[in-house]
Design an enzyme around this catalytic site. Structure first.
Site, short mmCIF file in Angstrom:
data_model
loop_
_atom_site.label_atom_id
_atom_site.label_comp_id
_atom_site.label_asym_id
_atom_site.label_seq_id
_atom_site.Cartn_x
_atom_site.Cartn_y
_atom_site.Cartn_z
N LYS A 23 -3.73 10.60 14.13
CA LYS A 23 -2.32 10.46 14.65
C LYS A 23 -2.47 11.48 15.83
CE LYS A 23 0.21 8.43 11.03
NZ LYS A 23 0.58 7.15 11.31
N LYS A 32 -4.38 -9.16 10.65
CA LYS A 32 -4.56 -9.28 12.17
C LYS A 32 -5.55 -10.18 12.73
CE LYS A 32 -3.56 -4.08 12.48
NZ LYS A 32 -2.12 -4.12 13.13
N LYS A 58 0.86 -1.17 -0.05
CA LYS A 58 -0.08 0.08 -0.03
C LYS A 58 0.76 1.15 0.18
CE LYS A 58 -1.22 2.20 3.28
NZ LYS A 58 -1.30 2.81 4.71
N ASP A 81 -4.31 7.41 3.98
CA ASP A 81 -3.32 6.29 4.72
C ASP A 81 -4.12 5.11 5.31
OD1 ASP A 81 -0.56 5.86 5.39
OD2 ASP A 81 -1.19 6.51 7.46
N HIS A 88 -7.52 0.50 5.27
CA HIS A 88 -7.61 -0.53 6.50
C HIS A 88 -9.38 -0.38 6.86
CE1 HIS A 88 -3.52 -0.56 6.26
NE2 HIS A 88 -3.13 0.39 6.99
#
Ligand code: NDP
Ligand code: BG6
Length: 663
Positions: free
Chosen positions: A365, A206, A172, A259, A264
């Protein structure tokens, strides 16, 4: 005793290969001197070797720009693995056997001669390690060269062979926007077939994400509830403590929507909302994922304005107390950057199952905590039975929480009767914790991806249409954001709970974000430090985090009080009827308790003087807490007496007040 039978979801099962070493192959890592290789790929190969899942006949070629000998390359790997291995104990013998299989080739990806040399080296490796002609290429490089590498391999005759398979893993980000993603797919598929291309999203590696499918489809009780008739709304949070950590140059072109959300979070959403597949075959799953992403409502420009929030962190203080610079001061970031480091969105999936159920996503973040969670909030039970009972003003909704990381588990929150002669309810939870149920070594998440690719199983990898559909959802948001600069950046301090607007987004709908309030956070309020574990656990379930912007009125004098507040960050002024500031309160203080205790209107106004983070305890929970924890009640009454000179004998007043409150 928990059942320790290993369950492997991935479809190595199909070939009867679960827990068997993958078939022989050579692996080529483009970008072998990079961070991904060092921190994640090589430790993942080592973990596979420790678990005896790596092929017995296996060799690796690492490719990068640096002029290095194979010996030097192996030395570097040997020192890095000691830093990045995820296992408690290091197995020298396994590593020695693995590292001797690594070879190095230096060169630029735009140099065709490098790929001819690679071909020769692979032939040698095949002879040495008997890899049966199988080759797995891994693009651990900047995304700009994915297409180039794919073409160069083909030009050198590396995409097909009479002996063995050829596969390529593409990292990615897959494209920078819809147009570039379509173009990258076109470029790849000119040289490779879809069955050879493995587009990676490490979230799918995961365990807790894979478990979403196990949870939904191997248990009979939840699936009948998994729809708009029973679910009020869904929330997903991916919160990170870290800032951009030296990746400023990449990140400043990306932002959190590209991102994390476009890949995700949309992958998680697909697993959570898709229809049951008919089997665990890769395309059965991927077809259902594609269908649900296609049903996500595409935002119109006006929806982007009302359904999205973006944020950028300014200077602040991390959870560990260390001062943190703002995003604009990070290395590699344009000092005038308008890139978002935080976003919150409200989406809808317009299909039969989910129509009208809001799905709130947020990620950022430099936040106060690290945590990825998914919340399914169910519709409330009717309140009619409890209507006439004192002390039960309303019922809470049932919540199912998937703790993806760093906590790994599943939690069901519901109401139970508290012990005692009267009917009182309290929020409680049942929890499944991975650490208690399974014995598993910590992994990087890349093990299962590499292993499945070696097996030829694409289930955990994205298909071209899925990637493009995900971009189709994100693109209108990116377009509106690009056309209308934010204006209020930076709008949250590093180490905080995020921009106020994100709270407003969900609170406008009468809902609240689920915050996983842990002990460390609770103890930032001195009043809670002495509380025992049971009490802290109870507080974690009932405290609701909110933020207030500088200048915002939190409490208005004369209003009815329905909650009290604990200040975690920031400062507030207590303002009297004449508009004068009576006092200023800072972190650790609380306010709003008097009007709850005395059932009187607010006797002062409270105004935030800075951005504030607060815990709210609503009246019903306040009453329960006072009733069940006399020590705590006494501290509150004491403070109340000191602060407002309410002249009462604490013991008697406490009993009387609590009785009053309960009645
Ligand atoms: P780095 O910049 O650390 O590494 C890039 C690698 O590619 C280096 O080995 C570099 O060689 C090599 N390289 C770059 N350009 C060329 C070229 N033209 N010719 C030959 N070699 C070249 O990046 P990362 O390892 O961090 O990331 C790699 C990929 O993985 C990216 O797509 C990233 O998005 C993705 N990713 C990374 C994660 C991470 O945690 N790092 C997590 C998830 C995904 P040299 O060092 O000699 O310049
Ligand atoms: C990566 C992003 O894909 O995912 C990073 O590029 C982010 O910015 C990371 O930090 C988060 O992954 P994880 O596994 O730590 O949740």
């Amino acid at each position: 005793m928990p059942d320790r039978t290993p369950i492997t979801l991935t479809t190595g099962q199909e070939a009867g290969l679960t827990e068997q070493p993958a078939p022989p192959c050579a692996m080529v890592i483009f970008g072998a001197s990079g961070d991904l290789t060092r921190r994640l790929l090589v430790p993942a190969l080592y973990n596979l070797a420790c678990d005896r899942l790596l092929p017995r006949r296996f060799g690796v070629v690492g490719l990068a720009l640096d002029e290095l000998s194979t010996e030097r390359f192996r030395d570097k790997l040997s020192s890095d693995i000691r830093q990045y291995s995820t296992r408690k104990q290091f197995d020298e013998a396994v590593w020695d056997d693995l590292v001797r299989r690594f070879h190095y080739l230096a060169g630029r990806f735009d140099d065709p001669a490098v790929f001819d040399r690679l071909r020769g080296l692979l032939a040698r490796l095949d002879a040495e390690w008997q890899t049966d002609g199988n080759v797995l290429y891994y693009c651990a490089t900047p995304p700009e060269v994915f297409g180039l590498i794919a073409e160069q391999i083909d030009r050198a005759g590396g995409t097909r062979s009479e002996r063995g398979w050829r596969r390529i893993i593409v990292e990615k980000p897959f494209g920078h926007d819809l147009v570039s993603a379509v173009e990258l797919n076109r470029r790849l598929l000119r040289h490779w077939t879809e069955a050879q291309v493995y587009r990676i999203d490490h979230y799918l590696g995961k365990e807790t994400i894979q478990n979403l499918l196990a949870f939904r489809f191997s248990n009979g009780i939840f699936e009948p509830l998994w729809n708009k008739s029973h679910v009020d709304h869904i929330q997903m949070t991916v919160a990170e403590v870290v800032g951009v950590e030296g990746r400023g140059r990449y990140y400043d072109r990306a932002g959190v929507l590209r991102d994390v959300v476009q890949n995700h979070m949309f992958q998680m959403l697909a697993y959570l909302c898709m229809e049951p597949p008919t089997s665990f075959r890769p395309d059965a799953i991927r077809n259902e994922k594609a269908k649900v992403l296609e049903a996500v409502r595409i935002m119109r420009p006006e929806d982007v304005t009302s359904h999205t929030v973006r944020g950028q962190y300014g200077p602040g203080r991390r959870a560990n107390g260390v001062d943190a610079v703002g995003y604009l001061k990070e290395r590699g970031v344009d000092p005038n950057s308008q890139t978002e480091t935080f976003t919150a969105l409200k989406l809808f999936v317009d299909d039969w199952r989910w129509e009208g159920v809001p799905i709130y996503l947020r990620s950022g973040k430099a936040l106060w905590r690290r945590g990825t969670e998914i919340l399914i909030q169910f519709k409330k039970a009717p309140e009619v039975i409890f209507r006439e009972l004192p002390g039960i003003p309303w019922l809470d909704s049932n919540q199912l929480v998937f703790h993806i990381q760093p906590d790994q588990g599943i939690e069901l929150r519901f109401q139970a009767k508290t012990p005692g002669p009267s009917m009182q309810l309290q929020k409680v939870n049942m929890r499944f914790d991975y650490r208690e149920a399974f014995e598993a070594a910590r992994a990087t998440g890349y093990e299962v991806m590499l292993y499945n690719c070696m097996l030829g199983d694409q289930m955990l990898f994205s298909r071209s249409d899925l990637v493009e559909t995900a971009w189709r959802i994100a693109q209108p948001i990116l377009d509106v954001w690009a056309a209308s600069p934010p204006g209020d950046f930076p709008n949250y301090p590093a180490g905080s709970w995020g921009p106020k607007a994100a709270f407003d987004l969900i609170e406008r709908d009468g809902r609240k974000w689920l915050e996983v309030v842990n002990r460390g956070v609770i103890e930032t309020v001195p009043l809670f430090q002495e509380c025992d574990e049971i009490f802290q656990h109870k507080l974690a379930l009932v405290l609701k985090p909110v933020v207030a912007a500088a200048d915002e009125l939190i409490i208005r004098k004369g209003d009815r009080g329905n909650e009290m507040y604990f200040l975690v960050r920031g400062a507030v002024d207590v303002v009297g009827g004449d508009g004068r500031v009576i006092t200023t309160l800072g972190p650790g203080s609380f306010f709003g308790e008097t009007s709850l205790l005395l059932s009187e209107p607010r006797n002062a106004s409270i105004r935030a003087t800075t951005y504030c983070e607060l815990f709210v305890l609503d009246k019903a929970d306040f009453n329960r807490v006072l009733r069940d924890h006399p020590q705590f009640a006494r501290s509150i009454l004491d403070a109340c007496r000191r602060r407002y000179r309410v002249t009462v004998d604490p013991d008697q007043a406490f009993d009387r007040q609590v009785r009053l409150l309960i009645e």
